[in-house]
Write a protein that holds these residues in place. Structure first.
Motif, PDB file in Angstrom:
ATOM      1  N   THR A 115     -45.657  -1.954 -48.008  1.00  0.00           N
ATOM      2  CA  THR A 115     -44.403  -2.674 -48.283  1.00  0.00           C
ATOM      3  C   THR A 115     -43.199  -1.848 -47.832  1.00  0.00           C
ATOM      4  N   LYS A 116     -43.321  -0.533 -47.974  1.00  0.00           N
ATOM      5  CA  LYS A 116     -42.226   0.339 -47.530  1.00  0.00           C
ATOM      6  C   LYS A 116     -42.126   0.349 -46.002  1.00  0.00           C
ATOM      7  N   ALA A 117     -43.277   0.398 -45.358  1.00  0.00           N
ATOM      8  CA  ALA A 117     -43.274   0.387 -43.892  1.00  0.00           C
ATOM      9  C   ALA A 117     -42.622  -0.898 -43.371  1.00  0.00           C
ATOM     10  N   GLY A 168     -50.297   4.700 -43.146  1.00  0.00           N
ATOM     11  CA  GLY A 168     -51.493   5.270 -43.742  1.00  0.00           C
ATOM     12  C   GLY A 168     -51.198   6.678 -44.221  1.00  0.00           C
ATOM     13  N   ASP A 169     -52.225   7.338 -44.711  1.00  0.00           N
ATOM     14  CA  ASP A 169     -52.065   8.698 -45.224  1.00  0.00           C
ATOM     15  C   ASP A 169     -51.787   9.655 -44.056  1.00  0.00           C
ATOM     16  N   LEU A 170     -50.672  10.349 -44.147  1.00  0.00           N
ATOM     17  CA  LEU A 170     -50.282  11.187 -42.998  1.00  0.00           C
ATOM     18  C   LEU A 170     -51.289  12.292 -42.702  1.00  0.00           C
ATOM     19  N   ARG A 171     -52.142  12.617 -43.683  1.00  0.00           N
ATOM     20  CA  ARG A 171     -53.161  13.633 -43.390  1.00  0.00           C
ATOM     21  C   ARG A 171     -54.173  13.103 -42.374  1.00  0.00           C
ATOM     22  N   ALA A 195     -42.255  13.471 -41.996  1.00  0.00           N
ATOM     23  CA  ALA A 195     -43.253  13.276 -43.050  1.00  0.00           C
ATOM     24  C   ALA A 195     -42.565  12.604 -44.229  1.00  0.00           C
ATOM     25  N   GLY A 196     -42.836  11.323 -44.394  1.00  0.00           N
ATOM     26  CA  GLY A 196     -42.227  10.529 -45.460  1.00  0.00           C
ATOM     27  C   GLY A 196     -41.084   9.699 -44.921  1.00  0.00           C
ATOM     28  N   THR A 197     -41.331   8.401 -44.739  1.00  0.00           N
ATOM     29  CA  THR A 197     -40.331   7.523 -44.120  1.00  0.00           C
ATOM     30  C   THR A 197     -39.700   6.554 -45.111  1.00  0.00           C
ATOM     31  N   SER A 198     -40.487   6.128 -46.092  1.00  0.00           N
ATOM     32  CA  SER A 198     -39.985   5.188 -47.105  1.00  0.00           C
ATOM     33  C   SER A 198     -39.337   3.972 -46.426  1.00  0.00           C
ATOM     34  N   PHE A 199     -38.076   3.655 -46.766  1.00  0.00           N
ATOM     35  CA  PHE A 199     -37.412   2.480 -46.191  1.00  0.00           C
ATOM     36  C   PHE A 199     -36.701   2.817 -44.871  1.00  0.00           C
ATOM     37  N   GLY A 200     -36.951   4.009 -44.360  1.00  0.00           N
ATOM     38  CA  GLY A 200     -36.515   4.315 -43.002  1.00  0.00           C
ATOM     39  C   GLY A 200     -35.078   4.758 -42.820  1.00  0.00           C
ATOM     40  N   VAL A 201     -34.434   5.254 -43.887  1.00  0.00           N
ATOM     41  CA  VAL A 201     -33.020   5.643 -43.752  1.00  0.00           C
ATOM     42  C   VAL A 201     -32.883   6.909 -42.888  1.00  0.00           C
ATOM     43  N   SER A 202     -33.554   7.984 -43.286  1.00  0.00           N
ATOM     44  CA  SER A 202     -33.444   9.217 -42.487  1.00  0.00           C
ATOM     45  C   SER A 202     -33.947   8.990 -41.064  1.00  0.00           C
ATOM     46  N   THR A 203     -34.925   8.114 -40.926  1.00  0.00           N
ATOM     47  CA  THR A 203     -35.494   7.839 -39.594  1.00  0.00           C
ATOM     48  C   THR A 203     -34.422   7.308 -38.644  1.00  0.00           C
ATOM     49  N   THR A 259     -43.922   8.365 -40.728  1.00  0.00           N
ATOM     50  CA  THR A 259     -45.174   8.224 -41.485  1.00  0.00           C
ATOM     51  C   THR A 259     -44.909   7.563 -42.827  1.00  0.00           C
ATOM     52  N   GLU A 260     -45.714   6.588 -43.166  1.00  0.00           N
ATOM     53  CA  GLU A 260     -45.568   5.956 -44.486  1.00  0.00           C
ATOM     54  C   GLU A 260     -46.897   5.333 -44.881  1.00  0.00           C
ATOM     55  N   ASN A 261     -47.318   5.614 -46.120  1.00  0.00           N
ATOM     56  CA  ASN A 261     -48.616   5.069 -46.547  1.00  0.00           C
ATOM     57  C   ASN A 261     -48.499   3.832 -47.424  1.00  0.00           C
ATOM     58  N   GLU A 262     -47.289   3.427 -47.756  1.00  0.00           N
ATOM     59  CA  GLU A 262     -47.120   2.203 -48.549  1.00  0.00           C
ATOM     60  C   GLU A 262     -46.731   1.070 -47.612  1.00  0.00           C
ATOM     61  N   PHE A 277     -35.720   3.707 -52.625  1.00  0.00           N
ATOM     62  CA  PHE A 277     -35.499   4.339 -51.315  1.00  0.00           C
ATOM     63  C   PHE A 277     -36.012   5.785 -51.306  1.00  0.00           C
ATOM     64  N   VAL A 278     -35.677   6.529 -52.365  1.00  0.00           N
ATOM     65  CA  VAL A 278     -35.936   7.974 -52.424  1.00  0.00           C
ATOM     66  C   VAL A 278     -35.433   8.629 -51.127  1.00  0.00           C
ATOM     67  N   ALA A 279     -34.290   8.163 -50.670  1.00  0.00           N
ATOM     68  CA  ALA A 279     -33.809   8.557 -49.337  1.00  0.00           C
ATOM     69  C   ALA A 279     -33.082   9.898 -49.371  1.00  0.00           C
ATOM     70  N   LEU A 280     -33.127  10.561 -48.244  1.00  0.00           N
ATOM     71  CA  LEU A 280     -32.343  11.781 -48.049  1.00  0.00           C
ATOM     72  C   LEU A 280     -30.859  11.417 -48.227  1.00  0.00           C
ATOM     73  N   GLU A 281     -30.115  12.269 -48.938  1.00  0.00           N
ATOM     74  CA  GLU A 281     -28.711  11.975 -49.177  1.00  0.00           C
ATOM     75  C   GLU A 281     -27.921  12.005 -47.858  1.00  0.00           C
ATOM     76  N   LEU A 321     -39.745  17.452 -43.514  1.00  0.00           N
ATOM     77  CA  LEU A 321     -40.678  17.330 -44.636  1.00  0.00           C
ATOM     78  C   LEU A 321     -39.919  16.725 -45.817  1.00  0.00           C
ATOM     79  N   ASP A 322     -39.950  15.408 -45.894  1.00  0.00           N
ATOM     80  CA  ASP A 322     -39.309  14.682 -47.006  1.00  0.00           C
ATOM     81  C   ASP A 322     -40.414  13.886 -47.684  1.00  0.00           C
ATOM     82  N   ILE A 323     -41.369  14.626 -48.214  1.00  0.00           N
ATOM     83  CA  ILE A 323     -42.637  14.064 -48.665  1.00  0.00           C
ATOM     84  C   ILE A 323     -42.939  14.639 -50.042  1.00  0.00           C
ATOM     85  N   TRP A 324     -43.880  14.030 -50.746  1.00  0.00           N
ATOM     86  CA  TRP A 324     -44.257  14.603 -52.045  1.00  0.00           C
ATOM     87  C   TRP A 324     -44.655  16.062 -51.804  1.00  0.00           C
ATOM     88  N   ALA A 325     -44.218  16.938 -52.718  1.00  0.00           N
ATOM     89  CA  ALA A 325     -44.334  18.386 -52.497  1.00  0.00           C
ATOM     90  C   ALA A 325     -45.763  18.827 -52.187  1.00  0.00           C
TER      91      ALA A 325
HETATM   92  C1  LIG Z   1     -38.950  10.999 -50.203  1.00  0.00           C
HETATM   93  S1  LIG Z   1     -39.634   9.565 -49.528  1.00  0.00           S
HETATM   94  C2  LIG Z   1     -39.059   9.570 -47.853  1.00  0.00           C
HETATM   95  C3  LIG Z   1     -37.610   9.165 -47.707  1.00  0.00           C
HETATM   96  C4  LIG Z   1     -37.125   9.027 -46.284  1.00  0.00           C
HETATM   97  N1  LIG Z   1     -37.330  10.239 -45.532  1.00  0.00           N
HETATM   98  C5  LIG Z   1     -35.653   8.671 -46.258  1.00  0.00           C
HETATM   99  O1  LIG Z   1     -34.816   9.583 -46.242  1.00  0.00           O
HETATM  100  O2  LIG Z   1     -35.340   7.469 -46.266  1.00  0.00           O
HETATM  101  C6  LIG Z   1     -41.321  10.030 -49.316  1.00  0.00           C
HETATM  102  C7  LIG Z   1     -42.208   8.905 -48.825  1.00  0.00           C
HETATM  103  O3  LIG Z   1     -43.486   9.456 -48.511  1.00  0.00           O
HETATM  104  C8  LIG Z   1     -44.450   8.443 -48.732  1.00  0.00           C
HETATM  105  N2  LIG Z   1     -45.771   9.064 -48.881  1.00  0.00           N
HETATM  106  C9  LIG Z   1     -46.294   9.638 -49.989  1.00  0.00           C
HETATM  107  N3  LIG Z   1     -47.534  10.094 -49.730  1.00  0.00           N
HETATM  108  C10 LIG Z   1     -47.797   9.818 -48.433  1.00  0.00           C
HETATM  109  C11 LIG Z   1     -48.924  10.047 -47.580  1.00  0.00           C
HETATM  110  N4  LIG Z   1     -50.031  10.651 -48.032  1.00  0.00           N
HETATM  111  N5  LIG Z   1     -48.852   9.629 -46.301  1.00  0.00           N
HETATM  112  C12 LIG Z   1     -47.728   9.018 -45.831  1.00  0.00           C
HETATM  113  N6  LIG Z   1     -46.632   8.775 -46.596  1.00  0.00           N
HETATM  114  C13 LIG Z   1     -46.671   9.171 -47.881  1.00  0.00           C
HETATM  115  C14 LIG Z   1     -43.976   7.774 -50.010  1.00  0.00           C
HETATM  116  O4  LIG Z   1     -44.510   6.458 -50.133  1.00  0.00           O
HETATM  117  C15 LIG Z   1     -42.463   7.795 -49.837  1.00  0.00           C
HETATM  118  O5  LIG Z   1     -41.992   6.572 -49.346  1.00  0.00           O
END
Ligand SMILES: C[S@@+](CC[C@H](N)C(=O)[O-])C[C@H]1O[C@@H](n2cnc3c(N)ncnc32)[C@H](O)[C@@H]1O
Length: 230
Positions: free
Chosen positions: A114-116, A139-142, A78-86, A109-112, A52-56, A158-162
């Motif tokens: 399976t996660k979307a 896709g890639d949020l950029r 930025a960063g949706t993963s399994f959609g919890v914070s969303t 936004t989500e680039n994986e 999940f890597v979800a926001l607590e 901004l819950d995305i890779w730093a």
């Molecule tokens: C920390 S998690 C998001 C967790 C989510 N906000 C939640 O609380 O449930 C970050 C997510 O960003 C996605 N991600 C990484 N690089 C990305 C990119 N370039 N474009 C879109 N999503 C990306 C990762 O696959 C990951 O699922």
């Protein structure tokens, strides 16, 4: 052992129907029981694929309340993963839109892929029609945030890779209204990766003022005050 009592405290802070509350309780429980992942630690990003890597829960509650207090209707995540914070974002936007008899959207936004897919399944499982408030850009949020943003953005999570945080902020900032809020997760735990973002947010010419809140890993909250006013 994760502290699961934080879940019920967070859920008591939001307005949602019983089915959505139950869904969030289940998703948070799964998320809190998984191994933690921070993008600046030594684990490869691939190890986060099935997590999940979800926001607590407490951070989700704060984000929901910030959205309600600012009446935000146009949100970018930025960063949706399994959609919890969303789910929290969409609840707040739906409730704010209803109160203002207006529209609203959460751009997720989500680039994986399976996660979307998992995220969409979770939104469908909620007790309300959450999906209609969410524009999930795969896709890639950029690329996906490069066009089609609302005229005015009220809130950026901004819950995305730093390494992607500052590029994302730069894409969204031109559409931010004065008073827009930016929330950044893991600002302390991931500080090694956030030097460029913190320098940017701290430079008065970029228009932000912010503070770090001592949630787990640190949560940074900044407000866009407008160029020349910070
Ligand atoms: C920390 S998690 C998001 C967790 C989510 N906000 C939640 O609380 O449930 C970050 C997510 O960003 C996605 N991600 C990484 N690089 C990305 C990119 N370039 N474009 C879109 N999503 C990306 C990762 O696959 C990951 O699922």
């Amino acid at each position: 052992m994760p502290d699961l009592s934080t879940i019920d405290k967070a859920l008591a802070s939001i307005t949602a129907d019983a089915k959505t509350i139950e869904l969030l309780r289940d998703l948070h429980t799964q998320a809190l029981n998984e191994a933690s992942y921070v993008s600046t630690d030594s684990q490869p990003a691939s190890s986060a694929l099935d997590r999940f890597v979800a926001l607590e829960p407490d951070k989700c509650a704060l984000v929901y309340l910030l959205l309600r207090s600012t009446k935000a209707r146009y949100v970018v995540e930025a960063g949706t993963s399994f959609g919890v914070s969303t789910i929290y974002l969409a609840l707040a936007v739906a409730q704010n839109a209803a109160a203002q008899h207006g529209e609203g959207v959460v751009i997720a936004t989500e680039n994986e892929p399976t996660k979307a897919t998992r995220a969409r399944q979770h939104w469908q499982a909620a007790g309300v029609d959450l999906g209609k408030w969410i524009d999930l850009r795969e896709g890639d949020l950029r690329e996906t945030l490069n066009s089609g943003l609302p005229q005015e953005v009220d809130f950026l999570l901004l819950d995305i890779w730093a390494v992607l945080a500052l590029p994302t902020l730069r894409l969204v900032q031109p559409r931010m209204k004065v008073g827009a809020t930016v929330v950044v997760d893991n600002i302390v735990a991931g500080s090694a990766g956030y030097q460029d973002l913190l320098e940017y947010l701290g430079d008065p010419k970029n228009g932000f003022k912010g503070t770090a809140i001592p949630y787990a890993g640190g949560l940074f909250v900044a407000v866009f005050l407008g160029y020349g006013d910070a």
